[in-house]
Design an enzyme around this catalytic site. Structure first.
Site, PDB file in Angstrom:
ATOM      1  N   GLU A 260      93.292  13.194  56.798  1.00 49.40           N
ATOM      2  CA  GLU A 260      94.336  12.089  56.540  1.00 49.40           C
ATOM      3  C   GLU A 260      94.956  11.785  57.823  1.00 49.40           C
ATOM      4  O   GLU A 260      96.310  11.428  57.995  1.00 49.40           O
ATOM      5  CB  GLU A 260      95.158  12.456  55.545  1.00 49.40           C
ATOM      6  CG  GLU A 260      94.554  12.937  54.117  1.00 49.40           C
ATOM      7  CD  GLU A 260      93.958  12.011  53.530  1.00 49.40           C
ATOM      8  OE1 GLU A 260      94.567  10.774  53.678  1.00 49.40           O
ATOM      9  OE2 GLU A 260      92.929  12.056  52.792  1.00 49.40           O
TER      10      GLU A 260
ATOM     11  N   PHE B 289      99.372  15.415  45.743  1.00 47.76           N
ATOM     12  CA  PHE B 289      99.277  14.099  44.823  1.00 47.76           C
ATOM     13  C   PHE B 289      98.138  13.051  45.728  1.00 47.76           C
ATOM     14  O   PHE B 289      98.515  12.839  46.726  1.00 47.76           O
ATOM     15  CB  PHE B 289     100.567  13.276  44.391  1.00 47.76           C
ATOM     16  CG  PHE B 289     100.220  12.275  43.487  1.00 47.76           C
ATOM     17  CD1 PHE B 289     100.048  12.307  42.276  1.00 47.76           C
ATOM     18  CD2 PHE B 289     100.500  10.876  44.323  1.00 47.76           C
ATOM     19  CE1 PHE B 289      99.764  11.110  41.667  1.00 47.76           C
ATOM     20  CE2 PHE B 289     100.192   9.765  43.368  1.00 47.76           C
ATOM     21  CZ  PHE B 289      99.757   9.800  42.168  1.00 47.76           C
ATOM     22  N   GLY B 290      97.071  12.867  44.896  1.00 44.85           N
ATOM     23  CA  GLY B 290      96.006  11.727  45.483  1.00 44.85           C
ATOM     24  C   GLY B 290      96.125  10.379  44.587  1.00 44.85           C
ATOM     25  O   GLY B 290      96.202  10.810  43.620  1.00 44.85           O
ATOM     26  N   TYR B 291      96.193   9.589  45.520  1.00 44.22           N
ATOM     27  CA  TYR B 291      96.168   8.208  44.919  1.00 44.22           C
ATOM     28  C   TYR B 291      95.084   7.325  45.448  1.00 44.22           C
ATOM     29  O   TYR B 291      95.055   6.199  44.856  1.00 44.22           O
ATOM     30  CB  TYR B 291      97.414   7.583  44.988  1.00 44.22           C
ATOM     31  CG  TYR B 291      98.067   7.511  46.472  1.00 44.22           C
ATOM     32  CD1 TYR B 291      97.659   6.157  47.241  1.00 44.22           C
ATOM     33  CD2 TYR B 291      98.631   8.419  47.080  1.00 44.22           C
ATOM     34  CE1 TYR B 291      98.090   6.148  48.739  1.00 44.22           C
ATOM     35  CE2 TYR B 291      98.832   8.528  48.554  1.00 44.22           C
ATOM     36  CZ  TYR B 291      98.629   7.203  49.092  1.00 44.22           C
ATOM     37  OH  TYR B 291      98.934   7.178  50.672  1.00 44.22           O
ATOM     38  N   GLY B 292      94.444   7.999  46.393  1.00 48.28           N
ATOM     39  CA  GLY B 292      93.353   6.913  47.065  1.00 48.28           C
ATOM     40  C   GLY B 292      92.086   7.750  47.031  1.00 48.28           C
ATOM     41  O   GLY B 292      91.671   8.170  45.699  1.00 48.28           O
ATOM     42  N   SER B 293      91.517   7.702  48.120  1.00 48.83           N
ATOM     43  CA  SER B 293      90.017   8.836  48.186  1.00 48.83           C
ATOM     44  C   SER B 293      90.193  10.089  47.670  1.00 48.83           C
ATOM     45  O   SER B 293      89.285  10.658  47.121  1.00 48.83           O
ATOM     46  CB  SER B 293      89.690   8.675  49.508  1.00 48.83           C
ATOM     47  OG  SER B 293      90.188   9.339  50.286  1.00 48.83           O
TER      48      SER B 293
END
Length: 194
Positions: free
Chosen positions: A99, A24-28
């Site tokens: 990350e 799950f990606g929520y930023g870049s």
């Protein structure tokens, strides 16, 4: 905990015998998809709020002048919209380095737009890492972002691209958009044109 989390993440999960994993990606990770994936779907996770509370010493700032990037903060009832990617486990060899500045992999349940669910992983920078900056007034966060730049470019670009991506997903992230409003009210015209 040190800001460099590569070794922590590699010891946290054993991918032996697993062909694919949801991330799950929520930023870049929403707009900078520089890794191979098998499938991509908009998704939401519950109980987490996106906040510009993590320092960026390696991408959008420097150790002397860190930028601010997003992490997730536990918040009952909150919903965080983002993008889910089904990836081969070997992708984490790259993502753990990307990350590495304070982010750890955690398990999460994702809800896709069609209502179906899947378990996956998400990178979260917790408050016990050296790069965590914490809460601040949104105008102050915007001022810090306006002044910061690092090897990956201006911190303002990160904020503006994330805001644009969230709008494309149909998300109303009040925190992100408030910081964007402060930034655009204080930034030179060149930043507005990006």
């Amino acid at each position: 905990m040190t800001a460099n989390t590569i070794d922590h993440n590699r010891a946290r999960y054993n991918f032996e015998g697993i062909e694919s994993v949801w991330l799950f990606g929520y930023g870049s990770l929403i707009y900078k998809v520089d890794f191979p994936f098998l499938e991509q779907r908009p998704a939401t996770i519950r109980g987490w709020a996106r906040r510009f509370w993590q320092g960026s010493h390696d991408h959008r700032g420097t150790p002397e002048a860190p930028g601010r990037v997003v992490t997730l903060i536990e918040q009952p009832g909150a919903r965080c919209k983002g993008m889910a990617y089904r990836v081969s486990p070997n992708v984490f060899e790259y993502l753990d380095v990307r990350e590495k500045n304070g982010y750890l992999r955690f398990s999460t349940t994702m809800t896709f737009d069609d209502g179906s669910h899947a378990e996956g992983l998400v990178y979260i920078a917790t408050e016990d890492n050296e790069a965590f900056l914490g809460e601040a007034p949104e105008a102050d966060i915007a001022a810090q972002i306006a002044a910061a730049a690092g090897p990956s470019g201006p911190n303002s670009e990160y904020l503006l691209r994330l805001a644009e991506s969230l709008r494309a997903l149909g998300d109303d992230c009040v925190h992100t958009f408030a910081i964007e409003t402060h930034l655009l009210g204080n930034e030179p015209v060149a930043v507005k044109d990006r």
